[in-house]
Motif scaffolding. Structure first.
Motif, mmCIF file in Angstrom:
data_model
loop_
_atom_site.group_PDB
_atom_site.id
_atom_site.type_symbol
_atom_site.label_atom_id
_atom_site.label_comp_id
_atom_site.label_asym_id
_atom_site.label_seq_id
_atom_site.Cartn_x
_atom_site.Cartn_y
_atom_site.Cartn_z
ATOM 1 N N SER A 1 0.828 -1.204 0.000
ATOM 2 C CA SER A 1 0.000 0.000 0.000
ATOM 3 C C SER A 1 0.860 1.250 0.000
ATOM 4 C CB SER A 1 -0.893 -0.009 1.220
ATOM 5 O OG SER A 1 -1.363 1.288 1.477
ATOM 6 N N PRO A 2 0.426 2.235 -0.751
ATOM 7 C CA PRO A 2 1.217 3.466 -0.794
ATOM 8 C C PRO A 2 1.214 4.208 0.528
ATOM 9 C CG PRO A 2 -0.813 3.714 -2.033
ATOM 10 C CD PRO A 2 -0.722 2.296 -1.628
ATOM 11 N N VAL A 3 0.295 3.932 1.374
ATOM 12 C CA VAL A 3 0.224 4.677 2.625
ATOM 13 C C VAL A 3 0.160 3.733 3.805
ATOM 14 C CG1 VAL A 3 -0.628 6.899 3.350
ATOM 15 C CG2 VAL A 3 -1.597 5.824 1.344
ATOM 16 N N SER B 1 4.217 5.911 6.838
ATOM 17 C CA SER B 1 3.953 7.222 7.422
ATOM 18 C C SER B 1 4.817 7.401 8.665
ATOM 19 C CB SER B 1 2.473 7.375 7.746
ATOM 20 O OG SER B 1 2.089 6.398 8.677
ATOM 21 N N ILE C 1 8.152 8.428 7.434
ATOM 22 C CA ILE C 1 8.159 9.819 6.999
ATOM 23 C C ILE C 1 8.332 10.743 8.189
ATOM 24 C CG2 ILE C 1 6.749 11.652 6.014
ATOM 25 C CD1 ILE C 1 5.552 9.709 4.137
ATOM 26 N N LYS C 2 7.605 10.455 9.228
ATOM 27 C CA LYS C 2 7.719 11.317 10.404
ATOM 28 C C LYS C 2 9.123 11.264 10.981
ATOM 29 C CE LYS C 2 4.323 9.451 12.404
ATOM 30 N NZ LYS C 2 3.430 9.020 13.469
ATOM 31 N N SER D 1 11.333 13.260 8.929
ATOM 32 C CA SER D 1 10.987 14.654 9.064
ATOM 33 C C SER D 1 11.671 15.242 10.297
ATOM 34 C CB SER D 1 9.469 14.740 9.156
ATOM 35 O OG SER D 1 9.049 16.043 9.295
ATOM 36 N N LEU E 1 12.166 6.348 0.418
ATOM 37 C CA LEU E 1 11.000 7.211 0.403
ATOM 38 C C LEU E 1 10.533 7.539 -1.000
ATOM 39 C CD1 LEU E 1 11.297 9.945 3.091
ATOM 40 C CD2 LEU E 1 9.671 8.096 2.849
ATOM 41 N N LEU F 1 7.546 6.256 -2.581
ATOM 42 C CA LEU F 1 6.301 6.392 -1.849
ATOM 43 C C LEU F 1 5.180 6.965 -2.691
ATOM 44 C CD1 LEU F 1 6.084 7.373 1.782
ATOM 45 C CD2 LEU F 1 4.481 8.372 0.198
#
Lengths: 387, 387
Positions: free
Chosen positions: A10-12, A17, A20-21, A24, A380, A383
């Motif tokens: 799944s892309p998400v 996620s 990603i955080k 970040s 990433l 993504l």
DNA sequence: CACACTTCCTTCCTACGGCGAACGAATTAT
DNA sequence: ATAATTCGTTCGCCGTAGGAAGGAAGTGTG
């Protein structure tokens, strides 16, 4: 083999996620170096509630180090967190004619360990023993390896580096990746220099630049929109082949332009102007001679004119906005650089700034660090769905 | 004004991930055209449970259309979904000397409506009335506007298009964006052609290409890694300024190369070879003459040699791998293209394929469509943290 | 024709992560 | 001391992802 067909995940997915955080936060911390959780909420947009467990993890993994309380004029003082560059290490391997030089660097480009090894036996073996050895107990933190090879690293077989026994660029990278289990990038040394100057040198403030490296040949590294661009066959930047004068002819692997205006060609001329041994730095020598000798001054003008036409050509095709002089070209003195700039400005279709590169030998290392770090983050890039 | 300072929102907010999934599905559907939900799960990696409500929404919004059941050899037949290209429309506006041509296209590049308007009054007004008028009741589906302007669209003031009354490229785009409320892209027509050939023409199978457009001037559009690259000042592709012969001189806004080898320059020579009126297509005329006239043949050789050196220069700097001939250069016959290819192959440092562009006039439109579509999806690009 | 079987799609349900809100903590100002 | 202020954490709600199960709609087989 573990040749599992990657199931289209799944892309998400949740892991994504989360990742990603994490990145970040890490990226914010890398920039600010020392900051509090409160600052992180501002920088990343994540809520304090989200940050608490995330920061806990990052501290446990060594990315962040808790420092004492910071200054506060009112209210509870912020508990400061310091970014730990050593949490991620990269190896930069530079292949040279008779040896390989190998450096372990933290994510700031600070050298943690360094070694030069004579080129004996299989290159891959050499790399795969030297790197873990140097990294020592920091090995788990190794995030990537960047290998700088002279010449074109793939495609364009013309100038492939036979001097270091490379038959093809690819196999080495792939072999090392399999043996060490981390991302490996193999690239042209000039491309790495360009990446290095962009990441930590004279190009940190721009998104586009062209690094012109003059040595025995002439090559350029191209950064457009913040990324090194290699072109379709990896031969972008082969500016030594530019046909800027119908009279010039190249020969077997040497381009027409570099046949006449490379460091070696200049060296010959300098020797004829000032008989003696070939100087260590022909361009520097020429600049010196030109102060007193009219013929040398005239020849220096010729060189500058030729280089300026090279730079203008690049400006016409890609408009890099800034051109960095590297290798022998960086040996020009300020006056000569100014004249080069003037020549370029007169002929280029858009403003093009000419200046010296600043990292010198360390450019390749910084480039390798930046490559290896972005290779580590490259997971990433898969993504987003393709547009 | 609603000039709210954008609060740094979380990098993984719920809306974002929802949007990613939507685009993921739409992009899969755009490629496959007709598919079932089962295929969507395979392509996107999303679970069927996630897809059900998502697909429902997309059908409601018109992105997908339910078709009858598909073929099935066993089991329940798949309910087929068809991608509806008309769910997203874009406007492509091309500014020409005395008029503007305006087209509404669906996301396949199919023209839905078309109109040419004489250039009277304010350009922005003209665009902002023509576009909604053409789009009609499809206006809610309008996702972006791309405006093609001759000459350099920003920076490099040299060849800015005064002919259409453009003082600066920027204001027009911004004004139209504010009036119509959709993303607007303004760019050089040659860049748009390059994007068009990449999206729907002779470059769909490659990630890098250079489109060489010969008209009154000579310009190139550069696609690297799938994106049009404009360079730092938007002057990338100004190859008419290449200093390929020390003897050539440009003058006020005309580059040294194009001064001698553009369509207009060739036209003059053709007139001197075959006195009469300036032919409509000088290059085609020259090719015709060359079959019978030795002088014309010799001149054609010169033109091909000059163009080949231009292409080789681009190959040296960016290694596009494929070069598309557009405008007057596309009028060469097969034999001439072959000779050009041979000249290029002999001098380029890496394999470079020369062929004609295939979209002709429609290249700009396709480019505009591709721009507008990716501008619509550009919201995503801000999703990832900077490395 | 009934029945199993297969495949597709939907609905239900659970678990988990993001984030708002309340709360405790640590300091300065009064 | 007490209030005020700012930071960080814990709690709990809510929304979403995705597993599981079940209905739907066909094909093959006795």
């Amino acid at each position: 083999m573990t040749d599992v067909v990657t199931p289209p995940t799944s892309p998400v997915s949740r892991e994504r996620s989360k990742e990603i955080k994490r990145l970040s936060v890490i990226s914010a911390a890398r920039q600010v170096r020392v900051l509090s959780r409160a600052e992180l909420t501002e920088l990343t947009g994540l809520s304090p509630a989200t940050l608490t467990p995330l920061v806990r993890d990052l501290i446990a993994e060594g990315y962040l180090i808790e420092r004492g309380p910071g200054a506060s004029r009112a209210g509870r003082p912020r508990a400061m967190l310091e970014f730990n560059p050593r949490a991620e290490l990269v190896a930069a391997v530079s292949l040279e004619p008779a040896r390989i030089s190998c450096e372990i660097a933290d994510s700031d480009g600070g050298v943690v360990a360094h070694r030069t090894v004579r080129l004996i036996g299989d290159i891959v073996d050499l790399i795969c023993t030297a790197v873990p050895d140097l990294a020592g107990d920091g090995l788990p933190a190794l995030r990537g390896v960047a290998i700088a090879a002279p010449g074109v690293s793939s495609g364009g077989a013309v100038r492939l580096a036979p001097s270091v026994g490379l038959v093809e660029g690819r196999p080495i990278g792939e072999s090392v990746r399999q043996r060490l289990g981390v991302p490996v990038v193999v690239d042209n040394d000039v491309n790495l220099m360009a990446a290095g100057e962009h990441a930590a040198g004279a190009g940190t403030d721009v998104a586009d630049l062209l690094l012109l490296h003059v040595a025995d040949g002439i090559g350029a590294g191209l950064v457009l929109d913040g990324q090194v661009r290699r072109g379709s066959g990896g031969a972008a930047g082969e500016v030594g082949f530019l046909p800027l004068d119908p009279a010039d002819r190249g020969h077997d692997g040497i381009g027409p332009f570099e046949a006449r205006w490379s460091e070696s060609a200049i060296a010959e001329k300098v020797v004829s102007l000032a008989p003696g041994r070939r100087p260590e730095s022909p361009v520097r020598a020429l600049v010196g001679l030109a102060a007193a000798d009219d013929l040398a001054a005239a020849y220096l003008d010729e060189v500058l004119a030729a280089w300026s036409r090279l730079i203008v050509s690049c400006a016409c095709v890609v408009d890099p906005g800034r051109v960095l002089l590297s290798g022998a070209a960086a040996e020009l003195d300020d006056a000569a650089v100014d004249r080069l700039q003037a020549l370029v400005s007169a002929a280029a279709p858009s403003p093009t700034e000419v200046r010296r590169a600043v990292l010198g030998d360390r450019a390749v290392l910084h480039g390798a660090v930046s490559y290896a770090l972005s290779a580590a983050a490259a997971g990433l890039s898969t993504l987003l769905p393709a547009p």
